[in-house]
Design an enzyme around this catalytic site. Structure first.
Site, PDB file in Angstrom:
ATOM      1  N   ASP A   1      27.136  71.425  -6.980  1.00  0.00           N
ATOM      2  CA  ASP A   1      27.636  71.659  -5.592  1.00  0.00           C
ATOM      3  C   ASP A   1      28.372  70.370  -5.411  1.00  0.00           C
ATOM      4  O   ASP A   1      27.907  68.975  -5.674  1.00  0.00           O
ATOM      5  CB  ASP A   1      26.345  71.779  -4.971  1.00  0.00           C
ATOM      6  CG  ASP A   1      26.525  71.933  -3.164  1.00  0.00           C
ATOM      7  OD1 ASP A   1      27.019  73.059  -3.188  1.00  0.00           O
ATOM      8  OD2 ASP A   1      26.492  71.396  -2.332  1.00  0.00           O
TER       9      ASP A   1
ATOM     10  N   GLU B   1      31.713  72.371  -8.897  1.00  0.00           N
ATOM     11  CA  GLU B   1      32.383  72.986  -7.517  1.00  0.00           C
ATOM     12  C   GLU B   1      32.856  71.717  -7.080  1.00  0.00           C
ATOM     13  O   GLU B   1      32.474  70.851  -6.582  1.00  0.00           O
ATOM     14  CB  GLU B   1      31.116  73.561  -6.456  1.00  0.00           C
ATOM     15  CG  GLU B   1      32.109  74.225  -5.358  1.00  0.00           C
ATOM     16  CD  GLU B   1      31.449  73.800  -4.266  1.00  0.00           C
ATOM     17  OE1 GLU B   1      31.768  74.743  -3.154  1.00  0.00           O
ATOM     18  OE2 GLU B   1      30.618  72.951  -3.891  1.00  0.00           O
TER      19      GLU B   1
HETATM   20  C1  GLC Z   1      28.883  74.123  -1.135  1.00  0.00           C
HETATM   21  C2  GLC Z   1      28.060  75.347  -1.058  1.00  0.00           C
HETATM   22  C3  GLC Z   1      27.904  75.528   0.262  1.00  0.00           C
HETATM   23  C4  GLC Z   1      27.019  74.539   0.891  1.00  0.00           C
HETATM   24  C5  GLC Z   1      27.968  73.064   0.846  1.00  0.00           C
HETATM   25  C6  GLC Z   1      26.793  72.017   1.217  1.00  0.00           C
HETATM   26  O1  GLC Z   1      29.902  74.072  -0.944  1.00  0.00           O
HETATM   27  O2  GLC Z   1      28.645  76.167  -1.838  1.00  0.00           O
HETATM   28  O3  GLC Z   1      27.373  76.758   0.576  1.00  0.00           O
HETATM   29  O4  GLC Z   1      27.289  74.780   2.206  1.00  0.00           O
HETATM   30  O5  GLC Z   1      28.102  73.039  -0.463  1.00  0.00           O
HETATM   31  O6  GLC Z   1      26.102  71.902   0.176  1.00  0.00           O
END
Ligand code: GLC
Length: 569
Positions: free
Chosen positions: A210, A273
């Site tokens: 994340d 991500e």
């Molecule tokens: C990422 C996740 C999202 C979350 C954020 C904070 O972007 O995909 O759903 O709110 O991180 O953890």
């Protein structure tokens, strides 16, 4: 037992996998409390096997107060009691593996929840303590520290600092229930390495990381020296000088994670991500001495447009080749408006994403969406994606052609992006509404009891339920099943050769197995490119309503509007 029920030790399984994202709280509720759970997933393994995916990615299922849908983690090495137990996790994992499906879990390293043991210890400890040192505490400005250390805004809106009552404030780049960790403190990485080993030892195959670009912070102790939001915004992030975005040191952290991944056989995989500022920055996360793969969200942000698709595909294939990785194609996930809906709305300022967000803000009425056109384009785009080299990610419900639930009652909304920004942002709940499994019943088969699902399902979900689509050869579910089955047969080397189409708005390419994918982005039929029509190719599948054809059919002379055809020749 068929071949695919045996998981081999193939270290490259991830390179061209079809990965299905499960948002556990909204997938299937075996306990009947209105919240999806791990037993619910285990009960649906046959469905997942029949769908034909290679892996699932589970969004967080850890103990959490759900201030951010589970991305506020209380304990990284346990299961939320409402979702099950570690034994349930093991049973689910075994059932998925038995079905030939690998498992990727979500790791949230930038922040814990405010209920995490470490954060509770930090609040109970004085300024300057080791306990506070695991987070980003700073003195406030003003005589008694009554002003925040800086004017930074959190990604979810509102201030990025929260006071703790003794003149100190802690940083939270997301909700205030998500305090940022201090990654300069070695104990933090040690803790995460332990967590990676914990899940790897249990048998998980990979990790989704994340907001992988954030982690490191460079924030002076003296609040007077902390740069303002305007100063930070003006920094070119590729220089690595932004106080928290894209700091290059994160790759040193991920190199230590890589050692853990590589100590397993087959090595555990990871996908970042990372919303970063350039393709080159993205490639750094995908290096084989870093996380190995990095999400490419470019198509998710694009319009349904041939030119945009072609340049994005070319660019990403080149980037992934340069980093030795393979790319990941995504059209929907738990953070964005579902692509069937985006494609049924007029794009605003050039991106479907903004179009969807604007529509949500205006009340998200279903009748403002050209639902049929949106779904037709979504099916064409999804089939195109599945034919590309690299990984294809799909988000639960897209295989049913689900649309976004845009008009949820404000009282039922849960997302902090809505709660922190009333009137500005409607949030992401509309793509997280529980899956309809049957045509009727209290929660359309989502729950085992009459309990109301944690987000209300609209009536129109019934006709997109698994039960309604299961035996309908023209359904989106049938299309995904057939497409994934063919993909498995036709997938070969990660190469792609573009074919001249002679028509604007038509993209065609061939994969080494002779697999040809042609997409007509225009509304009107277009002639099938000559190179294909004259090659004696056979038609395998169409994203159009005639999907049911399971046997090779005669090649049509033209490609219907907003349709993808797969051929072999
Ligand atoms: C990422 C996740 C999202 C979350 C954020 C904070 O972007 O995909 O759903 O709110 O991180 O953890």
């Amino acid at each position: 037992m068929t071949d695919r029920q045996i998981l081999t030790a193939d270290a490259d399984w991830w390179r061209q996998a079809a990965v299905y994202q499960i948002y556990p709280r909204s997938f299937a509720d075996a306990s009947g409390d209105g919240l999806g759970d791990l037993r619910g997933i285990a009960d649906r393994v046959d469905y997942l096997r029949e769908l034909g995916i290679d892996a699932v990615w589970l969004s967080p299922f850890y103990p959490s107060a759900l201030a951010d849908g589970g991305y506020d983690v209380d304990d990284y090495r346990d299961v939320d009691p409402r979702l099950g137990t570690l034994e349930d996790f093991d049973a689910m994992l075994a059932a998925l593996h038995e079905a030939g499906i690998r498992v990727i879990v979500d790791i949230v390293p930038n922040h814990t929840s405010d209920r995490h043991r470490w954060f509770r210890e930090a609040l109970a400890s004085p300024k300057g303590s080791k306990e506070r040192g695991r987070y980003v505490f700073r003195d406030g400005r003003g005589e008694k520290g009554e002003e925040p250390p800086s004017d930074w805004i959190s990604y979810f809106g509102g201030p990025a600092w929260e006071p703790v009552g003794d003149g100190q404030w802690y940083l939270h780049l997301f909700a205030k229930e998500q305090p940022d960790l201090n990654w300069d403190e070695p104990e933090v990485n040690e803790e995460f390495l332990t967590t990676l080993r914990f899940w790897s030892d249990r048998g998980v195959d990979g990790f989704r990381v994340d907001v992988a670009q954030l982690l490191l912070k460079d924030i002076p102790e003296d609040p007077q020296q902390i740069m303002s939001k305007a100063e930070a915004d003006a920094i070119d992030r590729t220089t690595g000088e932004h106080p928290f975005e894209e700091r290059p040191g994160v790759h040193e952290i991920y190199a230590t994670w890589r050692e853990v991944f590589d100590s397993y056989d087959p090595p555990r995989t990871a996908v970042a991500e990372a919303w970063v500022s350039s393709p080159e920055q993205r490639a750094r996360f995908a290096r084989q001495d870093s996380l190995g793969q990095s999400f490419n969200f470019d198509l998710l942000e694009a319009d349904f447009d041939a030119e945009q698709f072609r340049s994005i595909i070319e660019k990403n294939l080149a980037i992934s080749e340069a980093s030795g990785s393979s790319t990941t194609w995504v059209l929907s996930n738990h953070d964005v408006v579902r692509h069937a809906t985006r494609y049924g709305l007029d794009p605003v300022a050039g991106t479907g994403r903004k179009g969807g967000a604007q529509w949500l803000l205006e009340g998200g009425a279903a009748d403002a969406v050209r639902a049929d056109a949106g779904l037709r384009r979504a099916r064409a785009a999804s089939m195109l994606l599945m034919a590309l080299p690299g990984c294809t990610y799909m988000y639960q419900g897209e295989e049913l052609g689900l649309h976004e639930v845009g008009d949820l009652d404000p009282d039922s909304r849960q997302d902090p992006t809505f709660l922190r920004n009333p009137g500005v942002d409607v949030g992401r709940d509309g793509c997280r509404v529980p899956i309809p499994w049957s045509r009727g019943g209290a929660s359309l088969g989502f729950g085992e009891t009459d309990a109301a699902p944690h987000l209300p399902q609209p009536e129109w979900f019934a006709s997109s339920s698994v039960e309604a689509e299961d035996c309908d050869p023209a359904s989106t579910l049938s299309l995904y099943r057939r497409a994934l089955e063919l993909r498995r047969i036709l997938q070969a080397d990660e190469e792609l050769e573009w074919l001249e189409t002679g028509a604007e708005g038509v993209l065609a390419f061939r994969r080494p197995s002779g697999w040809v994918s042609v997409t007509n982005f225009g509304a009107e039929p277009a002639p099938l490119p000559e190179a294909i029509s004259e090659s004696g190719a056979e038609l395998l599948l169409s994203s159009g309503p005639e999907t049911g054809e399971q046997t090779p059919a005669e090649v049509p002379g033209e490609v219907p509007g907003e349709t993808t055809l797969w051929l072999r020749g």
